[in-house]
Structure formats: structure tokens, C-alpha cells
Write an enzyme that holds these catalytic residues in place. Structure first.
Site, short mmCIF file in Angstrom:
data_model
loop_
_atom_site.label_atom_id
_atom_site.label_comp_id
_atom_site.label_asym_id
_atom_site.label_seq_id
_atom_site.Cartn_x
_atom_site.Cartn_y
_atom_site.Cartn_z
N SER A 59 37.36 -51.58 16.20
CA SER A 59 37.77 -51.11 17.59
C SER A 59 37.89 -52.32 18.30
O SER A 59 36.95 -53.44 18.12
CB SER A 59 36.87 -50.05 18.06
OG SER A 59 36.98 -49.87 19.32
N TYR A 99 28.93 -46.30 20.59
CA TYR A 99 30.22 -46.67 19.95
C TYR A 99 30.49 -48.19 19.74
O TYR A 99 30.97 -48.68 18.63
CB TYR A 99 31.37 -46.04 20.67
CG TYR A 99 32.76 -46.17 20.15
CD1 TYR A 99 33.14 -45.22 18.98
CD2 TYR A 99 33.63 -47.16 20.56
CE1 TYR A 99 34.52 -45.39 18.68
CE2 TYR A 99 34.82 -47.22 19.78
CZ TYR A 99 35.23 -46.29 18.64
OH TYR A 99 36.41 -46.56 18.24
#
Length: 263
Positions: free
Chosen positions: A151, A174
Site C-alpha cells: 500500500s 494498517y
């Protein structure tokens, strides 16, 4: 389903590809592209996603296996079923991620420990377990390609301004998990390089999924391309890394993020 196509450059015909998170938005785009090009597919996802039913729509060249990537026994079973059905594994694509209830609301200063553990267990530990078991099989074969989904928030910090006046967010767990995935990729990519197993990752960003208008507008204003990503725009990088076109690439992070990390 779309007609079969032959791709002489990004050739994956006949390759056995294992895809975790295969029933999700990006997963479905990847499955469709690989199936069109003659790959044999093992679609792994949580039981609630019903990967077996999804796989059945692609015929005998595809099987579905309910899998909990955070559980070592479940991952071992996934490998066993892959080998039982197809005899080998050529490509592993780690496309899974966890977004448990309360995930978006948590702030770094009060983020619940149980949510942290769950996100890290799936995103990072799960990627380690699949890399370990499938990588071991690839080493026995003398060849293989592992593709991990990272990501932008494993590359750069999220910008809090993006999440003002909308219901979206980017929790600390995350970012930490995806940063770990990138470093795991680099480590394994170098560690296994001389033994024929390549490990790379792809960094997508802002994949459109019927987001609320306020978030989409703010994201587009902050993106160099002035729009969100389409799920199918991940396919080119997947085909590159899954095929022999990337035979000299390992430990790399392919950025498919519209220039987000470039400014």
C-alpha cells in the site's frame, strides 16, 4: 466470462497461480485476467466469501479453497490442496487484508489492542505464513514468483486532511502492517534470489469502490491524476510479475498509485 487471449509477452498460460483474497474487488479483476490468459487458479478467501462457488464459475481450471491466512494449519491445507489438484505452484499472489469492525474509527492514541492484533495477524503474519509455506515449495521446484500487495501507506504516511468531512480513514495498524509487508518482500526477494524464487510487491492506491462523494472528491483533488484507481488497472503489474517478463526483478515494489508518492 470473456474469451481466452494469448499474451506472448506476459505469458501465464499453464501456470498454477494461488490468489488469496480472491473474491474481493481487486481479486476478481486479477482472477478474470489470469483466467483469460490460460492460468490455472486456486482462489483462496475466507469461508464467508464462498471462494468455492466463485471458482466454480471458471470451470475445471480453477478451484476455491476457504482459507484463514492467519492460521498456519489453514495455510498448510491450502498448499496441500493446491499440490493435490495441480501438482505444483508457480505464482503466489497475497491479496488479502483485514478491515474488522471499528477499524476505521480507531485513533493512534487509543487504538484497541485487539484490532491491532487482528490487522497485523492477517496482513503481516498471514503474508509471512503463505510466503514461508509456498516459498518452501517453490524452492523445491527451483522456480516461482511471489507477489505481495502492499500500500502507499507502507511507503508514505497517510495525510489526515484526506479524511476530513468523510467517513473514511487510515488506522495506524494498517500502515504498520503494509510497511512490514514491503520489508518482508525485500528480505525474501534477496534471500531466495539465487535459488530461482522471486518475491516482489505491488502498491495500489485509492481503488474506487462506490465511495462517498465527499471522499472521492477530496482524493481526486489530492491525486496527480485527479481520480481514483480502477480495479482492473492492477492487472498489468500482476501479469508482469507473474510472467517471465519480470525474470530479473526481485525485492521490488511496483507503484500503481497515480503518482501519489511522487509529490
Amino acid at each position: 466470462m470473456s474469451e481466452q487471449v494469448f499474451d506472448p509477452v506476459f505469458n501465464v498460460a499453464g501456470k498454477t497461480v494461488v490468489l488469496t483474497g480472491g473474491c474481493g474487488l481487486i481479486g476478481r479483476a486479477i482472477v478474470e485476467a489470469l483466467h483469460q490468459r490460460g492460468a490455472k487458479l486456486v482462489i483462496a478467501d475466507v469461508e464467508a466469501a464462498d471462494p468455492e462457488a466463485f471458482a466454480a464459475s471458471f470451470g475445471d481450471s480453477c478451484i476455491g479453497v476457504p482459507t484463514d491466512v492467519a492460521d498456519a494449519n489453514s495455510v498448510a491445507q491450502l498448499l496441500s490442496k493446491t499440490l493435490e489438484h495441480f501438482g505444483q505452484v508457480d505464482v503466489l499472489i497475497n491479496n488479502h487484508h483485514a478491515k474488522p469492525k471499528g477499524f476505521l474509527e480507531g485513533q493512534a492514541e487509543n487504538f484497541p489492542e485487539e484490532l491491532w492484533d487482528h490487522v497485523l495477524d492477517v496482513n503481516l503474519k498471514g503474508t509471512f505464513l503463505t510466503c514461508r509455506d509456498f516459498g518452501s515449495q517453490m524452492l523445491k521446484q527451483g522456480a516461482g514468483s511471489v507477489i505481495n500487495m502492499a500500500s502507499t501507506y507502507g511507503v508514505v504516511s497517510s495525510n489526515p486532511a484526506l479524511y476530513e468531512d468523510n467517513q473514511m480513514g487510515n488506522p495506524v495498524a494498517y500502515s504498520a502492517s503494509k510497511g512490514g509487508v514491503i520489508m518482508l518482500t525485500q528480505y525474501l526477494g534477496c534471500y531466495w534470489a539465487s535459488r530461482g524464487v522471486r518475491v516482489n510487491c505491488i502498491t495500489p492506491h485509492g481503488v474506487w469502490n462506490h465511495h462517498e462523494e465527499a471522499f472521492e472528491n477530496r482524493f481526486s483533488a489530492m491525486s496527480p491524476m485527479k481520480r481514483m484507481m480502477k480495479a482492473e488497472e492492477i492487472v498489468g503489474s500482476v501479469l508482469y510479475l507473474a510472467s517471465d517478463a519480470s525474470s530479473y526483478s526481485t525485492g521490488s515494489n511496483v507503484l500503481v498509485e497515480g503518482g501519489w508518492t511522487a509529490w
